[in-house]
Design a protein around this motif. Structure first.
Motif, PDB file in Angstrom:
ATOM      1  N   MET A   1      29.115  35.135  58.340  1.00  0.00           N
ATOM      2  CA  MET A   1      28.302  35.608  57.219  1.00  0.00           C
ATOM      3  C   MET A   1      26.841  35.336  57.523  1.00  0.00           C
ATOM      4  O   MET A   1      26.506  34.394  58.212  1.00  0.00           O
ATOM      5  CB  MET A   1      28.757  34.904  55.939  1.00  0.00           C
ATOM      6  N   ASN A   2      25.994  36.138  56.974  1.00  0.00           N
ATOM      7  CA  ASN A   2      24.555  36.031  57.198  1.00  0.00           C
ATOM      8  C   ASN A   2      23.943  34.844  56.471  1.00  0.00           C
ATOM      9  O   ASN A   2      24.381  34.457  55.404  1.00  0.00           O
ATOM     10  CB  ASN A   2      23.848  37.293  56.707  1.00  0.00           C
ATOM     11  N   GLN A   3      22.880  34.329  57.086  1.00  0.00           N
ATOM     12  CA  GLN A   3      22.078  33.322  56.411  1.00  0.00           C
ATOM     13  C   GLN A   3      21.050  34.041  55.541  1.00  0.00           C
ATOM     14  O   GLN A   3      20.655  35.182  55.813  1.00  0.00           O
ATOM     15  CB  GLN A   3      21.339  32.444  57.422  1.00  0.00           C
ATOM     16  N   ILE A   4      20.589  33.361  54.526  1.00  0.00           N
ATOM     17  CA  ILE A   4      19.603  33.925  53.619  1.00  0.00           C
ATOM     18  C   ILE A   4      18.345  34.347  54.370  1.00  0.00           C
ATOM     19  O   ILE A   4      17.754  35.385  54.087  1.00  0.00           O
ATOM     20  CB  ILE A   4      19.307  32.918  52.486  1.00  0.00           C
ATOM     21  N   ARG A   5      17.955  33.569  55.364  1.00  0.00           N
ATOM     22  CA  ARG A   5      16.761  33.865  56.160  1.00  0.00           C
ATOM     23  C   ARG A   5      16.793  35.289  56.729  1.00  0.00           C
ATOM     24  O   ARG A   5      15.763  35.930  56.881  1.00  0.00           O
ATOM     25  CB  ARG A   5      16.640  32.843  57.290  1.00  0.00           C
ATOM     26  N   GLU A   6      17.992  35.773  57.048  1.00  0.00           N
ATOM     27  CA  GLU A   6      18.136  37.088  57.660  1.00  0.00           C
ATOM     28  C   GLU A   6      17.971  38.234  56.656  1.00  0.00           C
ATOM     29  O   GLU A   6      17.708  39.361  57.060  1.00  0.00           O
ATOM     30  CB  GLU A   6      19.512  37.193  58.322  1.00  0.00           C
ATOM     31  N   LEU A   7      18.138  37.949  55.370  1.00  0.00           N
ATOM     32  CA  LEU A   7      18.126  38.999  54.360  1.00  0.00           C
ATOM     33  C   LEU A   7      16.909  38.983  53.451  1.00  0.00           C
ATOM     34  O   LEU A   7      16.575  39.987  52.830  1.00  0.00           O
ATOM     35  CB  LEU A   7      19.372  38.876  53.467  1.00  0.00           C
ATOM     36  N   MET A   8      16.263  37.835  53.329  1.00  0.00           N
ATOM     37  CA  MET A   8      15.196  37.661  52.341  1.00  0.00           C
ATOM     38  C   MET A   8      13.947  38.467  52.675  1.00  0.00           C
ATOM     39  O   MET A   8      13.713  38.839  53.813  1.00  0.00           O
ATOM     40  CB  MET A   8      14.820  36.185  52.226  1.00  0.00           C
ATOM     41  N   GLN A  84      18.436  28.536  55.178  1.00  0.00           N
ATOM     42  CA  GLN A  84      19.555  28.367  56.104  1.00  0.00           C
ATOM     43  C   GLN A  84      20.919  28.441  55.422  1.00  0.00           C
ATOM     44  O   GLN A  84      21.946  28.422  56.093  1.00  0.00           O
ATOM     45  CB  GLN A  84      19.401  27.043  56.845  1.00  0.00           C
ATOM     46  N   GLN A  85      20.913  28.546  54.096  1.00  0.00           N
ATOM     47  CA  GLN A  85      22.178  28.646  53.391  1.00  0.00           C
ATOM     48  C   GLN A  85      22.820  29.997  53.646  1.00  0.00           C
ATOM     49  O   GLN A  85      22.166  30.977  54.000  1.00  0.00           O
ATOM     50  CB  GLN A  85      21.983  28.444  51.882  1.00  0.00           C
ATOM     51  N   ASP A  86      24.099  30.043  53.423  1.00  0.00           N
ATOM     52  CA  ASP A  86      24.893  31.244  53.588  1.00  0.00           C
ATOM     53  C   ASP A  86      24.673  32.180  52.398  1.00  0.00           C
ATOM     54  O   ASP A  86      24.443  31.717  51.280  1.00  0.00           O
ATOM     55  CB  ASP A  86      26.368  30.832  53.678  1.00  0.00           C
ATOM     56  N   ARG A  92      26.745  33.214  44.695  1.00  0.00           N
ATOM     57  CA  ARG A  92      27.309  32.316  43.688  1.00  0.00           C
ATOM     58  C   ARG A  92      26.235  31.886  42.697  1.00  0.00           C
ATOM     59  O   ARG A  92      26.444  31.909  41.483  1.00  0.00           O
ATOM     60  CB  ARG A  92      27.938  31.093  44.365  1.00  0.00           C
ATOM     61  N   LEU A  93      25.061  31.508  43.214  1.00  0.00           N
ATOM     62  CA  LEU A  93      23.970  31.074  42.346  1.00  0.00           C
ATOM     63  C   LEU A  93      23.468  32.201  41.452  1.00  0.00           C
ATOM     64  O   LEU A  93      23.194  31.989  40.272  1.00  0.00           O
ATOM     65  CB  LEU A  93      22.821  30.509  43.182  1.00  0.00           C
TER      66      LEU A  93
END
Length: 138
Positions: A1-8, A84-86, A92-93
């Motif tokens: 699964m992607n890290q947040i860094r990759e999508l933000m 770095q979170q998934d 979920r948040l």
């Protein structure tokens, strides 16, 4: 699964705590977004002001947007994520707190991005995105 860094969305435009609601509204208009992160002089997230905050805490209350500081109308208890979170944690948040955007902050509190529902929709399968949208809208 992607890290947040990759999508933000990286390097979002921000306002200072002393900026006015007009400043924040113009930033949101110019950036075509519904959120203006508030950062202190060190780049640390101090809060956020949303288009909803402007509507409910200024317009509906009859306050002067030109003299109302964003620090005085900012959303409290801002939910954030680490870059770095998934992505699953971000989903979920978003669902739990019924928010469409999450500020992305480093461990030291510095703002490095924003993860919006639209960012997730572009990178996560439609079924999972649909579930989150439904939970946010409840």
């Amino acid at each position: 699964m992607n890290q947040i860094r990759e999508l933000m969305t990286t390097s979002p435009r921000t306002v200072s705590p002393d900026a006015t609601a007009v400043d924040a509204a113009r930033l949101m208009r110019d950036e075509d977004t519904g959120i203006a992160p508030i950062v202190d002089g060190d780049g640390r997230l101090a809060g956020v002001v949303t288009d909803r905050d402007v509507a409910l805490r200024i317009v509906a209350e009859g306050k002067d947007p030109g003299s109302t500081r964003v620090a005085d109308i900012a959303s409290q208890n801002v939910v954030t994520v680490d870059p770095q979170q998934d992505v699953d944690e971000a989903l979920r948040l978003m669902a739990e707190h019924q928010v469409r955007r999450l500020p992305v902050v480093e461990e030291d509190g510095k703002l490095v991005g924003i993860l919006a529902q639209a960012d997730v929709a572009r990178h996560v399968d439609a079924a999972r995105t649909g579930e989150v949208v439904e939970q946010i809208s409840e």
